[in-house]
Design a protein around this motif. Sequence first.
Motif, PDB file in Angstrom:
ATOM      1  N   GLY A   1      -9.828  15.522  10.154  1.00 30.24           N
ATOM      2  CA  GLY A   1     -11.030  16.337  10.069  1.00 30.24           C
ATOM      3  C   GLY A   1     -11.565  16.668  11.446  1.00 30.24           C
ATOM      4  N   GLY A   2     -12.825  16.373  11.661  1.00 25.41           N
ATOM      5  CA  GLY A   2     -13.444  16.695  12.942  1.00 25.41           C
ATOM      6  C   GLY A   2     -13.545  15.521  13.884  1.00 25.41           C
TER       7      GLY A   2
ATOM      8  N   THR B   1      10.143  12.878  -0.039  1.00 26.02           N
ATOM      9  CA  THR B   1       8.889  13.231   0.609  1.00 26.02           C
ATOM     10  C   THR B   1       8.267  11.980   1.213  1.00 26.02           C
ATOM     11  OG1 THR B   1       7.667  12.965  -1.468  1.00 26.02           O
ATOM     12  CG2 THR B   1       8.412  15.182  -0.908  1.00 26.02           C
ATOM     13  N   VAL B   2       7.895  12.084   2.473  1.00 24.96           N
ATOM     14  CA  VAL B   2       7.179  10.999   3.146  1.00 24.96           C
ATOM     15  C   VAL B   2       5.754  11.485   3.396  1.00 24.96           C
ATOM     16  CG1 VAL B   2       7.072   9.486   5.160  1.00 24.96           C
ATOM     17  CG2 VAL B   2       9.300  10.199   4.242  1.00 24.96           C
ATOM     18  N   HIS B   3       4.784  10.732   2.857  1.00 22.30           N
ATOM     19  CA  HIS B   3       3.379  11.091   3.009  1.00 22.30           C
ATOM     20  C   HIS B   3       2.761  10.184   4.074  1.00 22.30           C
ATOM     21  CE1 HIS B   3       3.233  13.642  -0.680  1.00 22.30           C
ATOM     22  NE2 HIS B   3       4.225  12.849  -1.035  1.00 22.30           N
ATOM     23  N   GLU B   4       2.393  10.801   5.198  1.00 21.84           N
ATOM     24  CA  GLU B   4       1.776  10.064   6.296  1.00 21.84           C
ATOM     25  C   GLU B   4       0.285  10.417   6.375  1.00 21.84           C
ATOM     26  OE1 GLU B   4       2.067   9.460  11.164  1.00 21.84           O
ATOM     27  OE2 GLU B   4       3.143  11.108  10.189  1.00 21.84           O
ATOM     28  N   VAL B   5      -0.521   9.474   6.792  1.00 21.39           N
ATOM     29  CA  VAL B   5      -1.917   9.775   7.113  1.00 21.39           C
ATOM     30  C   VAL B   5      -1.895  10.507   8.453  1.00 21.39           C
ATOM     31  CG1 VAL B   5      -4.217   8.813   7.522  1.00 21.39           C
ATOM     32  CG2 VAL B   5      -2.698   7.742   5.847  1.00 21.39           C
ATOM     33  N   ASP B   6      -1.814  11.820   8.378  1.00 23.18           N
ATOM     34  CA  ASP B   6      -1.515  12.640   9.550  1.00 23.18           C
ATOM     35  C   ASP B   6      -2.740  13.406  10.028  1.00 23.18           C
ATOM     36  OD1 ASP B   6      -1.795  14.561   7.581  1.00 23.18           O
ATOM     37  OD2 ASP B   6       0.359  15.006   7.476  1.00 23.18           O
ATOM     38  N   ASP B   7      -2.504  14.449  10.814  1.00 19.36           N
ATOM     39  CA  ASP B   7      -3.609  15.216  11.399  1.00 19.36           C
ATOM     40  C   ASP B   7      -4.541  15.796  10.333  1.00 19.36           C
ATOM     41  OD1 ASP B   7      -2.671  14.687  13.921  1.00 19.36           O
ATOM     42  OD2 ASP B   7      -1.655  16.618  14.175  1.00 19.36           O
ATOM     43  N   ALA B   8      -4.006  16.091   9.161  1.00 20.57           N
ATOM     44  CA  ALA B   8      -4.828  16.686   8.112  1.00 20.57           C
ATOM     45  C   ALA B   8      -5.935  15.747   7.656  1.00 20.57           C
ATOM     46  CB  ALA B   8      -3.941  17.064   6.928  1.00 20.57           C
ATOM     47  N   PHE B   9      -5.784  14.452   7.906  1.00 23.69           N
ATOM     48  CA  PHE B   9      -6.797  13.484   7.501  1.00 23.69           C
ATOM     49  C   PHE B   9      -7.897  13.334   8.557  1.00 23.69           C
ATOM     50  CE2 PHE B   9      -3.335  12.443   4.752  1.00 23.69           C
ATOM     51  CZ  PHE B   9      -3.857  11.773   3.645  1.00 23.69           C
TER      52      PHE B   9
ATOM     53  N   GLU C   1       0.814  -1.209   0.000  1.00 18.73           N
ATOM     54  CA  GLU C   1       0.000   0.000   0.000  1.00 18.73           C
ATOM     55  C   GLU C   1       0.853   1.268   0.000  1.00 18.73           C
ATOM     56  OE1 GLU C   1      -3.018   0.168  -0.590  1.00 18.73           O
ATOM     57  OE2 GLU C   1      -3.992  -1.675   0.074  1.00 18.73           O
ATOM     58  N   ALA C   2       2.163   1.129   0.295  1.00 20.47           N
ATOM     59  CA  ALA C   2       3.063   2.288   0.261  1.00 20.47           C
ATOM     60  C   ALA C   2       3.672   2.500  -1.122  1.00 20.47           C
ATOM     61  CB  ALA C   2       4.166   2.125   1.300  1.00 20.47           C
ATOM     62  N   LEU C   3       3.382   1.632  -2.067  1.00 21.38           N
ATOM     63  CA  LEU C   3       3.921   1.778  -3.421  1.00 21.38           C
ATOM     64  C   LEU C   3       3.180   2.884  -4.169  1.00 21.38           C
ATOM     65  CD1 LEU C   3       4.208  -1.996  -4.455  1.00 21.38           C
ATOM     66  CD2 LEU C   3       6.035  -0.489  -3.621  1.00 21.38           C
ATOM     67  N   GLY C   4       3.879   3.465  -5.142  1.00 22.18           N
ATOM     68  CA  GLY C   4       3.258   4.474  -5.981  1.00 22.18           C
ATOM     69  C   GLY C   4       3.023   5.787  -5.266  1.00 22.18           C
ATOM     70  N   GLY C   5       2.266   6.671  -5.921  1.00 21.04           N
ATOM     71  CA  GLY C   5       2.004   7.993  -5.382  1.00 21.04           C
ATOM     72  C   GLY C   5       0.974   7.977  -4.278  1.00 21.04           C
ATOM     73  N   PRO C   6       0.792   9.102  -3.604  1.00 21.99           N
ATOM     74  CA  PRO C   6      -0.150   9.184  -2.482  1.00 21.99           C
ATOM     75  C   PRO C   6      -1.594   8.999  -2.949  1.00 21.99           C
ATOM     76  CG  PRO C   6       0.736  11.350  -3.026  1.00 21.99           C
ATOM     77  CD  PRO C   6       1.513  10.372  -3.823  1.00 21.99           C
ATOM     78  N   ASP C   7      -2.310   8.112  -2.250  1.00 27.03           N
ATOM     79  CA  ASP C   7      -3.709   7.846  -2.603  1.00 27.03           C
ATOM     80  C   ASP C   7      -4.530   7.438  -1.377  1.00 27.03           C
ATOM     81  OD1 ASP C   7      -2.631   5.369  -2.098  1.00 27.03           O
ATOM     82  OD2 ASP C   7      -3.293   4.431  -3.959  1.00 27.03           O
ATOM     83  N   ALA C   8      -4.036   7.729  -0.167  1.00 29.81           N
ATOM     84  CA  ALA C   8      -4.678   7.243   1.049  1.00 29.81           C
ATOM     85  C   ALA C   8      -5.858   8.114   1.458  1.00 29.81           C
ATOM     86  CB  ALA C   8      -3.669   7.182   2.189  1.00 29.81           C
ATOM     87  N   SER C   9      -6.744   7.481   2.202  1.00 28.79           N
ATOM     88  CA  SER C   9      -7.767   8.200   2.949  1.00 28.79           C
ATOM     89  C   SER C   9      -7.576   7.857   4.418  1.00 28.79           C
ATOM     90  CB  SER C   9      -9.172   7.773   2.480  1.00 28.79           C
ATOM     91  OG  SER C   9      -9.438   6.434   2.886  1.00 28.79           O
ATOM     92  N   LEU C  10      -8.490   8.268   5.254  1.00 30.42           N
ATOM     93  CA  LEU C  10      -8.351   7.986   6.672  1.00 30.42           C
ATOM     94  C   LEU C  10      -8.478   6.496   6.972  1.00 30.42           C
ATOM     95  CD1 LEU C  10      -7.971   9.267   9.477  1.00 30.42           C
ATOM     96  CD2 LEU C  10     -10.479   9.521   9.610  1.00 30.42           C
ATOM     97  N   THR C  11      -9.057   5.747   6.069  1.00 29.53           N
ATOM     98  CA  THR C  11      -9.353   4.340   6.362  1.00 29.53           C
ATOM     99  C   THR C  11      -8.789   3.344   5.349  1.00 29.53           C
ATOM    100  OG1 THR C  11     -11.477   4.530   5.192  1.00 29.53           O
ATOM    101  CG2 THR C  11     -11.475   4.934   7.586  1.00 29.53           C
ATOM    102  N   LYS C  12      -8.028   3.806   4.348  1.00 28.36           N
ATOM    103  CA  LYS C  12      -7.540   2.835   3.361  1.00 28.36           C
ATOM    104  C   LYS C  12      -6.303   3.355   2.629  1.00 28.36           C
ATOM    105  CE  LYS C  12     -10.596   4.369  -0.385  1.00 28.36           C
ATOM    106  NZ  LYS C  12     -11.651   3.966  -1.345  1.00 28.36           N
ATOM    107  N   ASN C  13      -5.638   2.411   1.957  1.00 30.18           N
ATOM    108  CA  ASN C  13      -4.502   2.692   1.070  1.00 30.18           C
ATOM    109  C   ASN C  13      -3.273   3.239   1.800  1.00 30.18           C
ATOM    110  OD1 ASN C  13      -6.148   1.882  -1.030  1.00 30.18           O
ATOM    111  ND2 ASN C  13      -6.705   3.978  -1.629  1.00 30.18           N
TER     112      ASN C  13
END
Length: 241
Positions: free
Chosen positions: A186-187, A176-184, A138-150
């Motif tokens: 929301g509320g 560049t390291v793309h993490e599912v971080d605080d920006a994901f 799931e870490a392969l390729g470009g960023p495509d994650a949501s809060l619950t997948k990829n």
Amino acid sequence: MKRHTINTMTILALTAFAATGCDVALGDTDLPGGDLPTTPTPGEPTDDWPSTDDPNGLDDPAVTDAEPVYYAVFVEDRWNGRCATSSVGAHGADIDAIGLWDPSGNPDEPELVGWLEFVDMEFSGNECDEYGYTDVDEALGGPDASLTKNFFSLSGGWLIGEFESQVEILPHYEITVHEVDDAFCGGYSSCVGSEGYDVYLATDLDCVNTGPDFRDSCMMQLTGSGGAEGSITLPVPDFKR
């Protein structure tokens, strides 16, 4: 006859005394300095002579260490073991993607060199009751994650990857390291977003199999003592490549 016999014996005695004198003059213990030095024959090394293949007995030229060559990036969790997301099993830093960029043409718009194409991982499976997001692909390729997948959850472990076409990582590139971080988050008040991790350059995927001290023997750390958190961009320092 008698006089002749006496002379012969005298001569023999003097000869024996002279031979003994020569032995003392060249002896091992009776003279200061011990043995006289022996000049070695060129090409025939001794304990007191440089052992080389050079017929002149000269030392070999000094051998210098080769410059490092890096092809992989290694990302290791700084997870504290808290099972805060056990309902879905997304423990530790959640890695969406890792990219390699060349800013030499335009620092404001770096050129993409590649995303991860080859990966390996290890994670801790004995801390929490439930684990999810353990597919490192799931870490392969470009960023495509949501809060619950990829994405891939490090879960106290690590991932290591090489980029497309196994391209070499050069000084002054950017990672560049793309993490599912605080920006994901929301509320969602219960959401655990940005979490800590460390980033290293590695010689290749096999670096992690070279022994328990592989972090010191075939890697170079990019993050500082406090690590990184959230999605970040890290410049590759000049390592004289």
